[in-house]
Scaffold this active site. Structure first.
Site, mmCIF file in Angstrom:
data_model
loop_
_atom_site.group_PDB
_atom_site.id
_atom_site.type_symbol
_atom_site.label_atom_id
_atom_site.label_comp_id
_atom_site.label_asym_id
_atom_site.label_seq_id
_atom_site.Cartn_x
_atom_site.Cartn_y
_atom_site.Cartn_z
ATOM 1 N N GLU A 108 21.254 -6.926 -39.392
ATOM 2 C CA GLU A 108 21.326 -7.189 -40.831
ATOM 3 C C GLU A 108 20.639 -8.492 -41.243
ATOM 4 O O GLU A 108 19.837 -8.519 -42.155
ATOM 5 C CB GLU A 108 22.792 -7.203 -41.273
ATOM 6 C CG GLU A 108 22.911 -7.174 -42.777
ATOM 7 C CD GLU A 108 24.355 -7.236 -43.243
ATOM 8 O OE1 GLU A 108 25.256 -7.234 -42.385
ATOM 9 O OE2 GLU A 108 24.554 -7.308 -44.458
ATOM 10 N N ASP A 109 20.979 -9.575 -40.566
ATOM 11 C CA ASP A 109 20.393 -10.850 -40.990
ATOM 12 C C ASP A 109 19.107 -11.177 -40.230
ATOM 13 O O ASP A 109 18.682 -12.323 -40.173
ATOM 14 C CB ASP A 109 21.424 -11.982 -40.851
ATOM 15 C CG ASP A 109 22.080 -11.988 -39.478
ATOM 16 O OD1 ASP A 109 21.639 -11.191 -38.623
ATOM 17 O OD2 ASP A 109 23.009 -12.774 -39.251
ATOM 18 N N HIS A 146 33.804 -11.537 -33.777
ATOM 19 C CA HIS A 146 33.934 -10.431 -34.730
ATOM 20 C C HIS A 146 33.418 -9.098 -34.187
ATOM 21 O O HIS A 146 34.168 -8.119 -34.133
ATOM 22 C CB HIS A 146 33.283 -10.812 -36.059
ATOM 23 C CG HIS A 146 33.111 -9.667 -37.002
ATOM 24 N ND1 HIS A 146 34.192 -9.002 -37.534
ATOM 25 C CD2 HIS A 146 32.002 -9.042 -37.473
ATOM 26 C CE1 HIS A 146 33.738 -8.018 -38.309
ATOM 27 N NE2 HIS A 146 32.431 -8.024 -38.289
ATOM 28 N N HIS A 153 26.742 -4.214 -34.624
ATOM 29 C CA HIS A 153 26.605 -3.836 -36.033
ATOM 30 C C HIS A 153 26.110 -4.955 -36.941
ATOM 31 O O HIS A 153 25.568 -4.696 -38.001
ATOM 32 C CB HIS A 153 27.908 -3.235 -36.575
ATOM 33 C CG HIS A 153 28.959 -4.244 -36.937
ATOM 34 N ND1 HIS A 153 29.863 -4.726 -36.024
ATOM 35 C CD2 HIS A 153 29.242 -4.862 -38.106
ATOM 36 C CE1 HIS A 153 30.670 -5.593 -36.630
ATOM 37 N NE2 HIS A 153 30.320 -5.703 -37.887
HETATM 38 MN MN MN Z 1 30.820 -7.103 -39.467
#
Ligand code: MN
Length: 529
Positions: free
Chosen positions: A75-76, A47, A71
């Protein structure tokens, strides 16, 4: 799996350092996502790698491509933010944080909220590259939406259609808009989507052979008329866009003439009009169907000549005429203004440090124009103090601008759609200034600094001296010539488009602010309730 080679091969004009930077991000991300899977069962890393390739195809700079690779790493919590900052710098982390923030706003399909969410996303982004990374991310997620659990698909598809495709459109990114729409359509309304696909197939088949003949004939005539370097292609209308048109025309396909259009792409603007002459000499145009978006560009910067003609071979056909440059802009929009490939041409002479700054200070005054509406949502009195839920950086901006928030012109300005009627222009250093459509060099000068406006002596657009009443177009590079002895004249008030400029001009001329009649104040209060 997208390889690093595939990404790098799209980075035309990149320096060895740029390539090394992207290579490093590729390896870093690959490692960070190790063991993580997509819904499809494939490694998660496909991805970010695909996202980065899309960004490279759009000609984005190395930082943005690397941000595409990274990106989803922060986040996680796979990777600490400070590690990313240490390895790849503040600017990249800023973009990633922006993309993450965007992901926290979700659209659940209430029509009346769509516009506020679009605004909120744009305000949240604050740097256009954040939006572009998000659009690339969304494009790949849509391409793999079939693997996502069924109950999630529709929401994501609807959000793509209602929010992200609109944003792409307003940024002039026609190609992205169309792709997002057509990827989302089947998930949002499977029946309508297959119906329209069927209709389009039948109609296209019907006209295909005829259209090829028209194309040949036109090529021959154009070549005869000295337009020697041109190319033509046939563009098929997007499914969603065709569906929207069918709805407007009561499902009567015979009323739609642009399912397949013939495109003529020529080098210069003069060639466009010469080609138009050839077309109209060859085929009779339908009255009322001629549009000159070159002379009158669409608010999102789209330029082209559209004419609909009657041909013996293919019946009624829409023909679109444009230059290569217009074609590129129509596809890539705002992204083409920041394109690495384009930059190479324009700023060769600049030192690398200067070129970098082109990306680092993209500031958008539209963010500021959003503050009062955001305040109303969260603050009880619509005042700054009550607005505890508004992010700190927004509040800071608002506090710096409370003096303009109450002015009538400002409130009127807010009622306008805040960025479908805007133009994006550049300073000679490459900073983006966003202004209302039809803004002039006077507005530009005041948008930069009141002092520059108050001593505006002359203006150059794309290197040429222009008069003060020249309307600025998307992508124009505007240079202001300043002189201490120059001062505003009352005539400027008629020329200036922005309230900011007019306010400064009035002040410089020693004119008082127009007194606010009591009636208006009352209205103002009534609106608040
Ligand atoms: Mn993404």
């Amino acid at each position: 799996m997208t390889t690093i080679k595939e990404i790098v091969s799209e980075m035309k004009g990149a320096t060895p350092e740029d390539i090394a930077f992207v290579e490093k991000a590729y390896e870093y991300s690959k490692k960070a996502h190790e063991g993580q899977m997509r819904f499809s069962g494939e490694p998660y890393f496909i991805h970010p790698a695909a996202t980065a390739k899309i960004l490279a195809e759009y000609g984005m700079d190395a930082t943005t491509i690397a941000a595409g690779l990274l990106h989803d790493t922060v986040e996680d919590g796979r990777v600490p933010r400070k590690d990313v900052e240490k390895e790849f710098g503040k600017e990249l982390l800023f973009i990633i944080d922006g993309v993450t923030k965007l992901g926290t706003h979700k659209y659940h399909g209430a029509e009346r909220h769509a516009e506020s969410l679009r605004r909120l996303l744009v305000a949240t982004a604050s740097d256009i590259r954040v939006l572009i990374v998000k659009l690339a991310d969304r494009k790949h997620n849509m391409q793999t939406l079939e693997y996502v659990p069924e109950h999630k698909r529709r929401r994501i598809a609807l959000e793509t259609l209602e929010i992200y495709a609109h944003i792409a459109d307003r940024l002039g990114m026609g190609k992205m808009k169309r792709i997002l729409e057509d990827l989302a359509f089947p998930f949002v309304d499977p029946d309508a989507s297959s119906h329209v696909a069927e209709v389009r197939k039948l109609k296209t088949k019907e006209t295909e052979i005829g259209l090829a003949k028209v194309q040949k004939e036109l090529q021959r005539e154009l070549a005869k008329k000295v337009i020697t370097t041109f190319r033509t292609d046939i563009r098929i209308k997007g499914l969603w866009s065709l569906y929207q048109k069918l709805l407007r025309k009561n499902d009567d396909i015979s009323l739609i003439h642009d399912i397949a259009a013939l495109r003529v792409i020529v080098p210069k603007i003069e060639d466009c009009y010469a080609a138009l002459g050839v077309v109209h000499a060859l085929y009779k145009p339908l009255p009322g169907e001629f549009k000159d978006y070159i002379a009158f560009q669409k608010p999102n910067g789209y330029q082209s000549i559209h004419t609909t003609v009657v041909t013996p071979e293919a019946g009624i056909v829409e023909i679109q005429i444009r230059t290569e440059e217009m074609h590129r802009r129509a596809q890539f929009g705002i992204a083409s203004h920041m394109s690495y490939k384009q930059l190479g041409k324009g700023v060769e002479k600049l030192e690398k440090g200067v070129q970098k700054s082109r990306f680092s200070s993209l500031s958008f005054s539209w963010v500021r124009s959003l503050i009062p509406s955001l305040m109303k949502v969260s603050g009880k009195e619509g005042g700054v103090r009550g607005a505890t839920k508004v992010p700190a950086w927004l509040t800071e901006l608002a506090e710096a601008n409370t003096d303009i928030a109450g002015s009538e012109e400002f409130v009127d300005g807010l009622k306008e759609d805040f960025f479908s009627h805007r133009v994006f222009v550049f300073t000679p250093k490459g900073d983006v200034i966003d202004l209302p459509a039809a803004s002039t060099p006077i507005d530009f000068a005041y948008a930069i600094h009141s002092d520059l406006g108050n001593h505006l002596q002359g203006a150059k657009v794309n290197g040429k001296l222009v008069s003060f009443d020249t309307a600025l177009g998307n992508g124009d590079v505007v240079e202001i010539l300043r002189r201490d002895s120059a001062h505003p004249s009352p005539k400027w008030l008629e020329i200036a488009r922005t309230s900011l400029a007019r306010r400064h001009i009035r002040a410089a001329l020693g004119m008082a602010e127009p007194a606010k009649p009591l009636r208006r104040r009352r209205q103002h209060h009534a609106n608040k309730k």
